[in-house]
Design a protein around this motif. Structure first.
Motif, PDB file in Angstrom:
ATOM      1  N   THR A  90       0.832  -1.210   0.000  1.00  0.00           N
ATOM      2  CA  THR A  90       0.000   0.000   0.000  1.00  0.00           C
ATOM      3  C   THR A  90       0.864   1.256   0.000  1.00  0.00           C
ATOM      4  O   THR A  90       0.482   2.279  -0.583  1.00  0.00           O
ATOM      5  CB  THR A  90      -0.966   0.029   1.198  1.00  0.00           C
ATOM      6  N   ARG A 104      -6.524  11.718  -3.878  1.00  0.00           N
ATOM      7  CA  ARG A 104      -7.367  10.908  -3.001  1.00  0.00           C
ATOM      8  C   ARG A 104      -6.813   9.496  -2.856  1.00  0.00           C
ATOM      9  O   ARG A 104      -6.851   8.908  -1.767  1.00  0.00           O
ATOM     10  CB  ARG A 104      -8.809  10.873  -3.518  1.00  0.00           C
ATOM     11  N   ALA A 105      -6.286   8.939  -3.978  1.00  0.00           N
ATOM     12  CA  ALA A 105      -5.681   7.606  -3.897  1.00  0.00           C
ATOM     13  C   ALA A 105      -4.468   7.643  -2.971  1.00  0.00           C
ATOM     14  O   ALA A 105      -4.237   6.726  -2.182  1.00  0.00           O
ATOM     15  CB  ALA A 105      -5.275   7.132  -5.284  1.00  0.00           C
ATOM     16  N   GLY A 108      -5.730   7.771   0.591  1.00  0.00           N
ATOM     17  CA  GLY A 108      -6.306   6.469   0.931  1.00  0.00           C
ATOM     18  C   GLY A 108      -5.237   5.428   1.202  1.00  0.00           C
ATOM     19  O   GLY A 108      -5.306   4.671   2.184  1.00  0.00           O
ATOM     20  N   CYS A 109      -4.229   5.362   0.324  1.00  0.00           N
ATOM     21  CA  CYS A 109      -3.172   4.356   0.496  1.00  0.00           C
ATOM     22  C   CYS A 109      -2.342   4.644   1.739  1.00  0.00           C
ATOM     23  O   CYS A 109      -1.921   3.715   2.444  1.00  0.00           O
ATOM     24  CB  CYS A 109      -2.278   4.320  -0.741  1.00  0.00           C
ATOM     25  N   LEU A 112      -4.328   3.427   4.679  1.00  0.00           N
ATOM     26  CA  LEU A 112      -4.264   1.958   4.732  1.00  0.00           C
ATOM     27  C   LEU A 112      -2.944   1.508   5.354  1.00  0.00           C
ATOM     28  O   LEU A 112      -2.910   0.618   6.215  1.00  0.00           O
ATOM     29  CB  LEU A 112      -4.373   1.373   3.327  1.00  0.00           C
ATOM     30  N   ARG A 185      -3.405  16.153   2.642  1.00  0.00           N
ATOM     31  CA  ARG A 185      -4.724  16.756   2.730  1.00  0.00           C
ATOM     32  C   ARG A 185      -4.653  18.252   2.545  1.00  0.00           C
ATOM     33  O   ARG A 185      -5.592  18.897   2.063  1.00  0.00           O
ATOM     34  CB  ARG A 185      -5.373  16.401   4.077  1.00  0.00           C
TER      35      ARG A 185
END
Lengths: 222, 114
Positions: A90, A104-105, A108-109, A112, A185
């Protein structure tokens, strides 16, 4: 020319993330990577010292080490190995997402990866509490009441020192990844600038690599 | 790099992860097999661990596609560790030849001569 166009041109020629002692962003990125690789080598030597100590003591007291290592739960160790391997995956995805400009990916990763790191520490917590409960402790704190071979305490000295130091590195990695999430972010990263993501990624892969060696040496070989 | 490049990269990483998980299963399975001597078990385990480490280094850490200097730094670091390990083991494992009176046995904080 208007002021807006002037500052846009200035940003292209000298982007805000380019530090003044570097001529170009690419040079800055490559130099930062070399610096990180040098740091990773110092980490390899740090754990290397412990591995060498383990090798020496293991060859000196084979029965003690063979008997002691049976107290370790192989299933939990294998679970932690899988958890860290997936977290490395990840993390690599996060870097790829950053390089593709997919914000966003990327976030997200990173989240994770952070979660999986947390899972690793939780599993370690269960392993450690079991050992505290049984008295399987390092050095002079060893107080196991069951059948044992003289010298087993030494195995646990190495076990706690090596996995403890590794866990501290996992914690430091989690802090760095949290920082990356905060910065991502905020919109600090783009397809042109994602150096911190790449560098923290390198550090995280090293933490995974160290566990790749710790697992067989502590849990699997007799 | 656009979306197409990203997806291609993801596929490569997924394949590498698959290999890593497979090698983990193999190393756990091998631990239960009794080869001739303990040394062979250790060698097999370390060989598998090194294959996994190589996969992580080459693909996840981009060493395959980076400039060679990064790989050189990493390899030299490993070589230095190798020198450290080998010379230490040579020293420690040949001590009985030099100290014929035997080893000290350390038991729970007390040290006794056998």
């Amino acid at each position: 020319m208007s002021e807006a166009t002037n500052s846009q041109l200035a940003d292209q020629v000298h982007p805000p993330y380019l530090q003044h002692h570097f001529a170009e962003p690419v040079q800055q990125f490559e130099a930062a990577k070399i610096g990180m690789w040098l740091f990773l080598v110092t980490e390899i030597l740090l754990f290397g010292g412990l591995f060498v100590g383990f090798a020496v003591m293991h060859s000196r007291y084979p029965e003690a080490f063979a008997s002691a290592h049976h107290h370790l739960d192989r299933a939990l160790g294998a679970l932690n190995t899988v958890v860290l391997l997936v977290s490395s995956f990840t993390m690599a995805l996060a870097v790829a997402a950053a390089r593709a400009g997919k914000r966003r990916a990327l976030i997200g990763c990173l989240v994770l990866t952070l979660t999986l790191a947390g899972v690793f520490l939780v599993v370690k917590y269960f392993e450690y509490s079991h050992k505290f409960h049984e008295g399987l402790l390092p050095g002079r704190f060893y107080s196991y009441k069951g059948p044992s071979v003289p010298g087993e305490f030494m195995f646990f000295s190495f076990y706690f020192l090596m996995t403890g130091l590794h866990a501290l590195h996992v914690l430091a990695g989690m802090t760095a990844i949290s920082w990356l999430i905060w910065r991502a972010r905020r919109g600090d990263f783009s397809a042109q600038y994602y150096n911190p993501v790449d560098l923290v990624g390198l550090y995280w892969h090293l933490v995974d690599m160290i566990w790749i060696y710790l697992f067989p040496l502590l849990y699997l070989i007799r | 790099m656009g979306s197409a490049g990203f997806i291609k990269e993801v596929r490569v990483y997924a394949a590498v992860l698959g290999l890593l998980l497979l090698l983990t299963a193999v190393t756990v399975a091998m631990a239960g097999v009794h080869f001739g001597s303990q040394a062979i078990n250790t060698a097999v385990a370390l060989l598998i661990a090194s294959s996994k480490a190589a996969l992580v280094a080459l693909f996840f850490m981009h060493l395959l596609h980076d400039r060679p200097l990064n790989a050189l730094i990493f390899v030299v670091g490993l070589l230095m560790l190798g020198v450290f390990l080998i010379l230490t083991l040579i020293d420690v494992d040949t001590r009985p030849l030099v100290e014929p009176r035997g080893r000290r046995v350390v038991v729970a904080g007390q040290s006794q001569q056998p």
